[in-house]
Motif scaffolding. Structure first.
Motif, PDB file in Angstrom:
ATOM      1  N   ALA A 135       0.841  -1.219   0.072  1.00 44.83           N
ATOM      2  CA  ALA A 135       0.011   0.004  -0.106  1.00 44.83           C
ATOM      3  C   ALA A 135       0.784   1.225   0.100  1.00 44.83           C
ATOM      4  CB  ALA A 135      -0.823   0.015   1.340  1.00 44.83           C
ATOM      5  N   ARG A 136       1.916   1.422   0.778  1.00 48.85           N
ATOM      6  CA  ARG A 136       2.804   2.363   0.881  1.00 48.85           C
ATOM      7  C   ARG A 136       3.408   2.581  -0.527  1.00 48.85           C
ATOM      8  NH1 ARG A 136       7.278   3.532   5.585  1.00 48.85           N
ATOM      9  NH2 ARG A 136       8.824   4.696   4.155  1.00 48.85           N
ATOM     10  N   LEU A 137       4.036   1.570  -0.857  1.00 47.63           N
ATOM     11  CA  LEU A 137       4.727   1.679  -2.594  1.00 47.63           C
ATOM     12  C   LEU A 137       3.917   2.208  -3.460  1.00 47.63           C
ATOM     13  CD1 LEU A 137       6.816  -1.505  -1.785  1.00 47.63           C
ATOM     14  CD2 LEU A 137       7.755   0.608  -2.340  1.00 47.63           C
ATOM     15  N   SER A 138       2.556   1.801  -3.471  1.00 48.83           N
ATOM     16  CA  SER A 138       1.739   2.168  -4.519  1.00 48.83           C
ATOM     17  C   SER A 138       1.225   3.599  -4.343  1.00 48.83           C
ATOM     18  CB  SER A 138       0.564   1.220  -4.552  1.00 48.83           C
ATOM     19  OG  SER A 138       0.760   0.124  -4.690  1.00 48.83           O
ATOM     20  N   ALA A 139       1.025   4.008  -3.250  1.00 47.77           N
ATOM     21  CA  ALA A 139       0.915   5.310  -2.656  1.00 47.77           C
ATOM     22  C   ALA A 139       2.191   6.284  -2.991  1.00 47.77           C
ATOM     23  CB  ALA A 139       0.557   5.621  -1.435  1.00 47.77           C
ATOM     24  N   GLU A 140       3.421   5.852  -3.098  1.00 42.96           N
ATOM     25  CA  GLU A 140       4.552   6.388  -3.625  1.00 42.96           C
ATOM     26  C   GLU A 140       4.858   6.600  -5.016  1.00 42.96           C
ATOM     27  OE1 GLU A 140       6.593   8.209  -1.650  1.00 42.96           O
ATOM     28  OE2 GLU A 140       5.925   7.551   0.481  1.00 42.96           O
ATOM     29  N   GLY A 141       3.865   5.647  -5.663  1.00 45.54           N
ATOM     30  CA  GLY A 141       3.947   5.782  -7.240  1.00 45.54           C
ATOM     31  C   GLY A 141       4.795   4.427  -7.798  1.00 45.54           C
ATOM     32  N   ALA A 142       5.217   3.701  -6.856  1.00 49.31           N
ATOM     33  CA  ALA A 142       6.085   2.513  -7.396  1.00 49.31           C
ATOM     34  C   ALA A 142       5.122   1.525  -7.662  1.00 49.31           C
ATOM     35  CB  ALA A 142       6.980   1.999  -6.385  1.00 49.31           C
ATOM     36  N   ARG A 143       5.430   0.690  -8.810  1.00 53.14           N
ATOM     37  CA  ARG A 143       4.917  -0.189  -9.537  1.00 53.14           C
ATOM     38  C   ARG A 143       5.023  -1.542  -8.961  1.00 53.14           C
ATOM     39  NH1 ARG A 143       6.150   1.254 -15.456  1.00 53.14           N
ATOM     40  NH2 ARG A 143       8.006   1.959 -14.239  1.00 53.14           N
ATOM     41  N   VAL A 144       3.801  -2.281  -8.298  1.00 51.47           N
ATOM     42  CA  VAL A 144       3.974  -3.655  -7.848  1.00 51.47           C
ATOM     43  C   VAL A 144       3.490  -4.391  -8.833  1.00 51.47           C
ATOM     44  CG1 VAL A 144       2.985  -4.968  -6.142  1.00 51.47           C
ATOM     45  CG2 VAL A 144       3.447  -2.730  -5.491  1.00 51.47           C
ATOM     46  N   LEU A 145       4.596  -5.495  -9.575  1.00 59.56           N
ATOM     47  CA  LEU A 145       4.026  -6.380 -10.257  1.00 59.56           C
ATOM     48  C   LEU A 145       2.964  -7.322 -10.106  1.00 59.56           C
ATOM     49  CD1 LEU A 145       7.850  -7.305 -11.695  1.00 59.56           C
ATOM     50  CD2 LEU A 145       6.193  -5.313 -12.057  1.00 59.56           C
ATOM     51  N   GLY A 146       2.336  -7.765 -11.345  1.00 62.48           N
ATOM     52  CA  GLY A 146       1.166  -8.716 -11.108  1.00 62.48           C
ATOM     53  C   GLY A 146      -0.071  -7.875 -10.578  1.00 62.48           C
ATOM     54  N   ASP A 147      -0.751  -8.681 -10.028  1.00 57.92           N
ATOM     55  CA  ASP A 147      -2.094  -8.036  -9.622  1.00 57.92           C
ATOM     56  C   ASP A 147      -2.065  -7.366  -8.122  1.00 57.92           C
ATOM     57  OD1 ASP A 147      -1.987 -10.286  -7.810  1.00 57.92           O
ATOM     58  OD2 ASP A 147      -3.772 -11.162  -8.445  1.00 57.92           O
ATOM     59  N   GLY A 148      -0.779  -7.217  -7.690  1.00 57.48           N
ATOM     60  CA  GLY A 148      -0.577  -6.616  -6.551  1.00 57.48           C
ATOM     61  C   GLY A 148      -0.592  -7.516  -5.147  1.00 57.48           C
TER      62      GLY A 148
END
Ligand code: CO
Length: 134
Positions: A92-105
């Motif tokens: 959640a923190r990485l997504s909020a920072e704009g980093a892409r989590v691979l796959g469906d997260g």
């Protein structure tokens, strides 16, 4: 947020030769190969006092390692794995920072039987990053 370096993963063109090199030439503790069909790899773990090395070899036709080895026929560092305490909070923190989590997260169960996620290498200086909940 990130903790210890859990492992460095190296894609290798010859798993047996690489494992023998770590055992005999480098004198490391080398575990037997294990097939990870869910991840399309066969892995050999090398136990070091402060971290692990994960040798990766393609398993099956759709292996994510296959293309990497085509581009890097001699092998190469494939990813770094950092430990986190709460993988969903980290995601959640990485997504909020704009980093892409691979796959469906959603975290998957990794080679150590623990939840893992991968982060897009273009967001981290060209380095594929695995997060593992410990
Ligand atoms: Co890994």
């Amino acid at each position: 947020m990130i903790g210890r370096l859990n492992h460095v993963a190296i894609a290798v063109p010859d798993l047996e030769a690489a494992a023998a090199q770590y055992e005999n030439t480098l004198g490391a503790v080398v575990r037997p190969p294990q097939d990870e069909p869910d991840h399309g790899v066969t892995v050999v773990f090398i136990e070091l006092p402060n971290t692990k090395i994960e040798l990766l070899y393609p398993l099956g036709e759709d292996s994510p390692i296959k293309g990497f080895l085509e581009k890097n026929p001699a092998g190469g560092i494939h990813h770094l794995c950092y430990e986190v305490e709460d993988i969903r909070a980290a995601s959640a923190r990485l997504s909020a920072e704009g980093a892409r989590v691979l796959g469906d997260g959603e975290p998957k169960i990794g080679a150590h039987g623990k939840p893992v996620l991968f982060l897009h290498p273009k967001d981290f200086n060209g380095c594929l990053i695995e997060l593992e909940q410990v």
